[in-house]
Design a protein around this motif. Structure first.
Motif, mmCIF file in Angstrom:
data_model
loop_
_atom_site.group_PDB
_atom_site.id
_atom_site.type_symbol
_atom_site.label_atom_id
_atom_site.label_comp_id
_atom_site.label_asym_id
_atom_site.label_seq_id
_atom_site.Cartn_x
_atom_site.Cartn_y
_atom_site.Cartn_z
ATOM 1 N N SER A 100 -94.986 -58.845 42.778
ATOM 2 C CA SER A 100 -94.176 -59.701 41.921
ATOM 3 C C SER A 100 -92.897 -60.109 42.648
ATOM 4 O O SER A 100 -92.581 -59.603 43.732
ATOM 5 N N ARG A 101 -92.158 -60.986 42.034
ATOM 6 C CA ARG A 101 -90.829 -61.367 42.526
ATOM 7 C C ARG A 101 -90.066 -62.020 41.376
ATOM 8 O O ARG A 101 -90.658 -62.572 40.443
ATOM 9 N N GLN A 102 -88.771 -61.943 41.452
ATOM 10 C CA GLN A 102 -87.886 -62.563 40.476
ATOM 11 C C GLN A 102 -88.290 -62.222 39.045
ATOM 12 O O GLN A 102 -88.341 -63.082 38.157
ATOM 13 N N SER A 103 -88.579 -60.945 38.828
ATOM 14 C CA SER A 103 -88.884 -60.440 37.494
ATOM 15 C C SER A 103 -87.727 -59.591 36.995
ATOM 16 O O SER A 103 -86.744 -59.358 37.712
ATOM 17 N N GLU A 104 -87.835 -59.113 35.775
ATOM 18 C CA GLU A 104 -86.766 -58.291 35.197
ATOM 19 C C GLU A 104 -87.362 -57.268 34.247
ATOM 20 O O GLU A 104 -88.197 -57.599 33.392
ATOM 21 N N ILE A 105 -86.910 -56.021 34.401
ATOM 22 C CA ILE A 105 -87.218 -54.954 33.443
ATOM 23 C C ILE A 105 -85.887 -54.381 33.015
ATOM 24 O O ILE A 105 -85.181 -53.757 33.826
ATOM 25 N N SER A 106 -85.504 -54.588 31.760
ATOM 26 C CA SER A 106 -84.158 -54.189 31.354
ATOM 27 C C SER A 106 -84.124 -53.729 29.902
ATOM 28 O O SER A 106 -84.942 -54.121 29.075
ATOM 29 N N ASN A 107 -83.170 -52.857 29.631
ATOM 30 C CA ASN A 107 -82.877 -52.380 28.280
ATOM 31 C C ASN A 107 -84.096 -51.758 27.609
ATOM 32 O O ASN A 107 -84.282 -51.891 26.394
ATOM 33 N N CYS A 108 -84.916 -51.084 28.402
ATOM 34 C CA CYS A 108 -86.100 -50.417 27.867
ATOM 35 C C CYS A 108 -85.913 -48.905 27.874
ATOM 36 O O CYS A 108 -85.209 -48.361 28.719
ATOM 37 N N THR A 109 -86.577 -48.240 26.930
ATOM 38 C CA THR A 109 -86.690 -46.786 26.924
ATOM 39 C C THR A 109 -88.117 -46.426 27.292
ATOM 40 O O THR A 109 -89.067 -46.891 26.645
ATOM 41 N N ILE A 110 -88.263 -45.633 28.349
ATOM 42 C CA ILE A 110 -89.591 -45.197 28.792
ATOM 43 C C ILE A 110 -89.642 -43.685 28.640
ATOM 44 O O ILE A 110 -88.887 -42.961 29.281
ATOM 45 N N ARG A 111 -90.514 -43.219 27.770
ATOM 46 C CA ARG A 111 -90.549 -41.793 27.444
ATOM 47 C C ARG A 111 -91.996 -41.302 27.384
ATOM 48 O O ARG A 111 -92.930 -42.083 27.206
ATOM 49 N N LEU A 163 -95.843 -40.217 32.517
ATOM 50 C CA LEU A 163 -95.864 -39.400 33.728
ATOM 51 C C LEU A 163 -94.928 -39.994 34.779
ATOM 52 O O LEU A 163 -93.969 -39.358 35.204
ATOM 53 N N PHE A 164 -95.184 -41.207 35.203
ATOM 54 C CA PHE A 164 -94.262 -41.971 36.034
ATOM 55 C C PHE A 164 -93.530 -42.958 35.125
ATOM 56 O O PHE A 164 -94.086 -43.402 34.122
ATOM 57 N N GLY A 165 -92.307 -43.280 35.500
ATOM 58 C CA GLY A 165 -91.546 -44.211 34.678
ATOM 59 C C GLY A 165 -91.857 -45.650 35.029
ATOM 60 O O GLY A 165 -92.681 -46.302 34.389
ATOM 61 N N ILE A 166 -91.171 -46.170 36.063
ATOM 62 C CA ILE A 166 -91.402 -47.537 36.548
ATOM 63 C C ILE A 166 -91.866 -47.444 37.994
ATOM 64 O O ILE A 166 -91.142 -46.933 38.848
ATOM 65 N N ASP A 167 -93.053 -47.931 38.264
ATOM 66 C CA ASP A 167 -93.620 -47.915 39.610
ATOM 67 C C ASP A 167 -93.602 -49.341 40.152
ATOM 68 O O ASP A 167 -94.239 -50.234 39.590
ATOM 69 N N VAL A 168 -92.850 -49.544 41.237
ATOM 70 C CA VAL A 168 -92.621 -50.881 41.781
ATOM 71 C C VAL A 168 -93.229 -50.930 43.185
ATOM 72 O O VAL A 168 -92.855 -50.145 44.053
ATOM 73 N N SER A 169 -94.150 -51.838 43.426
ATOM 74 C CA SER A 169 -94.742 -51.952 44.757
ATOM 75 C C SER A 169 -94.886 -53.419 45.139
ATOM 76 O O SER A 169 -95.225 -54.269 44.314
ATOM 77 N N MET A 170 -94.584 -53.705 46.390
ATOM 78 C CA MET A 170 -94.721 -55.061 46.949
ATOM 79 C C MET A 170 -94.027 -56.084 46.052
ATOM 80 O O MET A 170 -94.559 -57.157 45.782
ATOM 81 N N THR A 171 -92.824 -55.752 45.606
ATOM 82 C CA THR A 171 -92.104 -56.590 44.650
ATOM 83 C C THR A 171 -90.695 -56.831 45.164
ATOM 84 O O THR A 171 -89.995 -55.873 45.519
ATOM 85 N N ASN A 172 -90.253 -58.079 45.163
ATOM 86 C CA ASN A 172 -88.962 -58.437 45.744
ATOM 87 C C ASN A 172 -88.104 -59.210 44.743
ATOM 88 O O ASN A 172 -88.613 -59.810 43.793
ATOM 89 N N ASN A 173 -86.790 -59.152 44.974
ATOM 90 C CA ASN A 173 -85.829 -59.966 44.210
ATOM 91 C C ASN A 173 -85.990 -59.785 42.708
ATOM 92 O O ASN A 173 -85.975 -60.741 41.932
ATOM 93 N N THR A 174 -86.116 -58.541 42.290
ATOM 94 C CA THR A 174 -86.321 -58.208 40.880
ATOM 95 C C THR A 174 -85.174 -57.349 40.382
ATOM 96 O O THR A 174 -84.576 -56.589 41.146
ATOM 97 N N ILE A 175 -84.857 -57.454 39.095
ATOM 98 C CA ILE A 175 -83.787 -56.679 38.478
ATOM 99 C C ILE A 175 -84.403 -55.586 37.602
ATOM 100 O O ILE A 175 -85.260 -55.868 36.746
ATOM 101 N N ILE A 176 -83.941 -54.351 37.820
ATOM 102 C CA ILE A 176 -84.337 -53.218 36.980
ATOM 103 C C ILE A 176 -83.040 -52.595 36.493
ATOM 104 O O ILE A 176 -82.323 -51.948 37.264
ATOM 105 N N ALA A 177 -82.705 -52.796 35.225
ATOM 106 C CA ALA A 177 -81.349 -52.482 34.774
ATOM 107 C C ALA A 177 -81.332 -51.930 33.352
ATOM 108 O O ALA A 177 -82.114 -52.343 32.489
#
Length: 403
Positions: free
Chosen positions: A104-115, A118-132
């Motif tokens: 992916s690219r230029q995506s956004e994952i924000s203001n989320c609760t992950i509970r 096992l794994f929370g956020i797994d990011v691979s081969m992804t650029n210019n993205t906001i995780i906030a």
């Protein structure tokens, strides 16, 4: 950016839509905004096109029902915002996660609760993205069996900021370059932040406490860590900031406090004709302020405050050449010297020795008693009247007398 002819806005208005979320995603045109009202929605969804899924109010829950990954993203220009994502599967070989985002690219994952994932956020081969601004916690498992709260794998130029990782395993940045990691908080994890084969990353203003290790850099180069606070790393080897086989690093204006090992240096800098700069840090009330392991020379250790530690310098490898680092202008609370001209620089160098009586340096069994009154007394007597010639470790040519 892709050109969108229109934006389709799909608003869920009935709980019955909960089991049709995947169908709505599949039928939505590219660029759609799916706004979800409060309710429980079935997970294991896959997003293969640019679109947004946004909780329009609190209490929007995507539930994975204990199987696989809750949300899988395989497209650029995807936004996931204001959702509760829970109950992934528990298989490590499948990296069951709350969110997986790949290619992916230029995506956004924000203001989320992950509970309960096992794994929370797994990011691979992804650029210019906001995780906030996400809150991430793992399943209720032993520390080593939890998944990583956040993983960046071959992912470059991302912004990871203001996330909270609580009781997960690690946050890892592997084979990933040019990322900004700022304002994050980690507590009761293993490695709150672990780099491997990563370069040109900027790590600033993060806070990590009650973890086994705060920040650890391995096989990396050309990065800056500044303004971070690492405190109370747990266990007999709890580490604040670790450097292993890294080159051209700047570690500046960080606070490391109440750890077993404040700053750990192992064969760093690694590349020939390079340096690391460890400057203006506060290294306070640790068992060991700076711990050298293996060959570690050509570091610039300058302007740091070294205060309240049981041992200022520990060298556990006789060939580490600690005296071949540039050490100047630090404040040492146990400096024994004068400043006759009142320029806040000691008239004589501050020299650090290792005494033969310091048995715990090479004997882990003795370290159980480290800091006890008996060991403290033996250490005092060794310095007062050593029975053998002490080993010279290093000296600060211009120690500060005042903070």
């Amino acid at each position: 950016m892709i050109k969108l002819l229109f934006v389709f806005c799909f608003i869920f208005t009935n709980f019955l839509w909960a089991n049709l979320l995947q169908e709505a995603i599949d039928n939505a045109p590219e660029g759609s905004i799916l706004k979800l009202p409060k309710g429980l929605y079935k997970g294991s969804i896959v997003i293969n096109k640019p679109l947004s899924i946004i909780g329009k109010e609190d209490g929007v829950i995507i539930d994975g029902e204990g199987k696989g990954t809750v949300i899988q993203i395989n497209s650029p220009y995807v936004t996931i915002k204001n959702l509760i994502i829970q109950n992934s599967g528990d298989r490590h070989e499948g990296i069951d996660a709350g969110i997986k985002i790949a290619n992916s690219r230029q995506s956004e994952i924000s203001n989320c609760t992950i509970r309960d994932s096992l794994f929370g956020i797994d990011v691979s081969m992804t650029n210019n993205t906001i995780i906030a601004n996400n809150y991430i916690t793992s399943k209720d498992l032993d520390l080593g069996l939890r998944g990583d709260g956040l993983r960046l794998w071959y992912s470059n130029d991302n912004i990871v900021k203001n996330n909270k990782l609580i009781k997960s395993r690690d946050m890892v940045v592997w084979y990933s370059h040019g990322n900004e990691i700022s304002g994050n908080f980690g507590e009761y994890n293993r490695y709150s932040l672990h780099f491997m084969y990563a370069g040109k990353n900027f790590i600033k203003n993060n806070t990590y406490q009650f973890n086994s290790v705060g920040i650890f850099f391995m096989y990396s180069q050309d990065s800056v860590a500044t303004g971070n606070v690492v405190k109370s790393s747990l266990g007999a080897t709890g580490m604040g900031i670790g450097l292993k086989d890294v080159s051209n690093f700047t570690i500046k204006d960080n606070t490391v406090i109440y750890c077993a090992q404040g700053i750990y240096i192992d064969r760093s800098p690694f590349e020939p004709d390079t340096k690391n700069w460890i400057e203006e840090n506060k290294i306070l009330y640790n068992s060991e302020a700076v711990h050298f392991h293996s060959l570690s020379e050509n570091n610039v250790i300058k302007g740091n405050t070294i205060l309240g530690n049981i041992e200022d310098i520990v060298n556990d490898s006789r060939g580490s050449r600690t005296n071949e680092n540039e050490i100047v202008g630090n404040y040492w609370d146990n400096y024994q010297g004068f400043d006759k001209d009142q320029d806040n620089v000691g008239d004589t160098p501050h020299k650090v020795f290792q005494y033969a009586d310091q048995l715990w340096v090479y004997n882990p069994s003795v370290k159980f008693f480290y800091g006890s009154p008996v060991i403290s007394l033996l250490n005092f007597l060794a310095k007062l009247a050593p029975f053998s010639e002490p080993v010279f470790l290093l000296q600060d040519e211009k120690p500060k007398l005042k903070l």
